[in-house]
Write a protein that holds these residues in place. Structure first.
Motif, PDB file in Angstrom:
ATOM      1  N   THR A   1      14.981  48.043  45.060  1.00  0.00           N
ATOM      2  CA  THR A   1      15.654  47.028  45.420  1.00  0.00           C
ATOM      3  C   THR A   1      14.572  46.041  45.469  1.00  0.00           C
ATOM      4  N   PRO A   2      15.072  44.872  44.588  1.00  0.00           N
ATOM      5  CA  PRO A   2      14.632  43.108  44.536  1.00  0.00           C
ATOM      6  C   PRO A   2      14.119  43.000  46.021  1.00  0.00           C
TER       7      PRO A   2
ATOM      8  N   ALA B   1      22.995  46.725  52.574  1.00  0.00           N
ATOM      9  CA  ALA B   1      23.943  45.947  53.411  1.00  0.00           C
ATOM     10  C   ALA B   1      23.181  46.509  55.433  1.00  0.00           C
ATOM     11  N   ARG B   2      24.239  47.800  55.283  1.00  0.00           N
ATOM     12  CA  ARG B   2      23.582  48.347  56.441  1.00  0.00           C
ATOM     13  C   ARG B   2      22.085  49.386  56.226  1.00  0.00           C
ATOM     14  N   VAL B   3      21.632  48.797  55.801  1.00  0.00           N
ATOM     15  CA  VAL B   3      20.363  49.560  56.047  1.00  0.00           C
ATOM     16  C   VAL B   3      19.563  48.449  56.565  1.00  0.00           C
ATOM     17  N   GLN B   4      20.103  47.194  55.747  1.00  0.00           N
ATOM     18  CA  GLN B   4      19.381  45.798  56.193  1.00  0.00           C
ATOM     19  C   GLN B   4      19.450  45.868  57.803  1.00  0.00           C
ATOM     20  N   GLU B   5      21.109  45.665  58.150  1.00  0.00           N
ATOM     21  CA  GLU B   5      21.529  45.772  59.746  1.00  0.00           C
ATOM     22  C   GLU B   5      20.591  46.363  60.652  1.00  0.00           C
TER      23      GLU B   5
ATOM     24  N   LEU C   1      16.732  52.259  49.217  1.00  0.00           N
ATOM     25  CA  LEU C   1      18.257  51.458  48.699  1.00  0.00           C
ATOM     26  C   LEU C   1      17.858  50.808  49.957  1.00  0.00           C
ATOM     27  N   LEU C   2      17.698  49.401  50.111  1.00  0.00           N
ATOM     28  CA  LEU C   2      18.180  48.608  51.078  1.00  0.00           C
ATOM     29  C   LEU C   2      19.646  47.988  51.237  1.00  0.00           C
TER      30      LEU C   2
END
Length: 447
Positions: free
Chosen positions: A139-140, A104-108, A101-102
């Motif tokens: 996650t798309p 927002a904070r994971v992507q940060e 699951l990406l």
């Protein structure tokens, strides 16, 4: 993942997770964006299931295939690999992980630490032990049409994430889950294209209903033919998805007996069958009656491994003859559980996943099969490697230049790291919790 995920956006309020039984709770705005989206992007070649009878196993002296033949390159017409008969004693190691699951904070975290490989690179040693490694890509990886949000949960990430999963050691990614339509039907095709461009096998989603349900084939170094299928109990745009034309991009919504027939077909033309199921209730630690009933049916139809996802917490692993059912493998990686700490919890809304340590627990199920004298593949061992998502959110207080640090790693590796000695009691606590959640039939391995 459900309609209101934990901390999916940077500042959006978090509401309690809803069950998969209420997909109509999606916002009108999101539903409208799905309805106006074109039903198809560029036409891509799809993979069909092997013929029911024509691809029977060849003679015992058939030549083994090359090291690993997965699926054809993206955009190329697909053909099932030639049938083979593995030599007596041939083995195959299957491994499957839970929800990727990406948030927002994971992507940060990825942006702060050099890219998406940082998030999963610590899994490489354990993934190297598998001939077929499967992950639920929840996650798309598509053009952002609906902004990332947490209530209702809407996800999206970049194609780079697929390449990072490949570099960690995964071989296949499941597209059939409830977030499949987060970036509309075109997002399904874009996600599949990103997965295949990374040389991963895309399972459970495709440019048509037939393609989404088609078994994908991986042939191992020892000539073992492994079929991969994936289905989801529901999607967040459930009513919309059920109205799609058969030739529109989509994922495989579970239909019951027709899909059991596909599993039986795969078992007739392959040595081993793996079925990924996105099912159950969020945050439930025990399988639902539907999960139990469907698991028995899948095993009877010829599945050797049923890899479950969606609850975001671990559920028991059980064996039924030559079939292992991992009812839920928990989260592989997420921002859920960001407020969890050993010995106490930050105040959170009742029912929230934010402070539940179980949402940071994961498991990599491992099943080893060997060809017996009867010519069939039999399970010799099944086990699980405990995983844990590191998240430094509670360390932000008083830090002027705080940077998210989120990644997943085997718990044994975290426990062995002397630089993380302060966290060792936490790791011991989560290891014990994982053992309880998975049940007594699954042996826990460090690597």
């Amino acid at each position: 993942m459900g309609l209101a995920s934990s901390a999916g956006a940077l500042a959006a309020p978090v509401t309690p997770l809803r069950t998969p039984r209420a997909p109509r709770a999606r916002t009108l705005l999101f539903a409208a964006s799905l309805l106006v989206a074109p039903l198809a992007g560029a036409t891509l070649a799809h993979v069909t299931a092997p013929p029911r009878a024509a691809a029977r196993r060849a003679a015992p002296d058939a030549q083994a295939p090359p090291a690993r033949a997965t699926n054809p390159p993206p955009m190329a017409p697909a053909a099932a690999p030639a049938a083979t008969t593995p030599r007596p004693g041939a083995t195959v190691t299957l491994q499957a992980a839970g929800d990727y699951l990406l948030h927002a904070r994971v992507q940060e975290s990825a942006s702060f630490h050099g890219g998406y490989a940082y998030l999963t690179e610590r899994l490489a040693p354990v993934l190297a032990k598998g001939d077929v490694n499967l992950v639920n890509l929840e996650t798309p990886l598509a053009t952002l049409r609906n902004p990332i949000a947490s209530a209702p949960a809407i996800l999206n990430g970049p194609p780079e994430a697929a390449a990072a999963l490949k570099s960690a050691g995964f071989h296949a990614a499941v597209l059939a889950n409830n977030h499949a339509f987060d970036q509309t039907v075109r997002g399904i095709e874009e996600t599949r294209a990103a997965v295949e461009a990374a040389q991963l096998v895309a399972v459970g989603g495709g440019p048509s209903a037939e393609a989404a349900r088609a078994a994908r084939t991986i042939v191992t170094r020892e000539g073992v033919r492994v079929a991969l299928l994936a289905f989801t109990e529901t999607v967040n745009a459930d009513d919309f998805a059920k109205r799609l034309r058969a030739d529109a991009p989509q994922v495989a919504l579970w239909r019951g007996e027709p899909d059991l027939a596909l599993v039986r077909d795969a078992a007739a033309t392959h040595d081993v069958v793996v079925v990924a199921m996105h099912w159950g209730w969020e945050l439930a630690t025990e399988p639902t009656p539907f999960q139990n009933r469907t698991a028995r049916a899948l095993c009877a139809a010829g599945a050797h491994l049923v890899a479950g996802s969606h609850p975001h917490v671990l559920q028991p692993i059980v064996r039924q003859g030559d079939c292992v059912v991992a009812h839920s493998l928990g989260n592989l990686l997420s921002n859920q559980g960001l407020k969890y700490k050993r010995g106490g919890l930050e105040p959170v809304e009742p029912g929230s996943a934010e402070a539940r340590g179980e949402t940071r627990d994961g498991a990599l199920v491992r099943v080893v099969l060997t060809r017996g004298d009867d010519g069939r593949m039999h399970i010799t061992t099944h086990a699980a490697v405990p995983l844990f998502t590191h998240n430094n959110w509670l360390e932000r207080f008083g830090v002027t230049d705080f940077r998210n640090d989120i990644f997943v790693a085997p718990l044994a590796a975290l426990r062995a790291d002397p630089e993380r000695a302060a966290h060792h009691p936490l790791y011991a606590e989560r290891t014990a919790a994982i053992a309880r959640a998975l049940g007594s039939t699954a042996t826990l391995l460090d690597e």
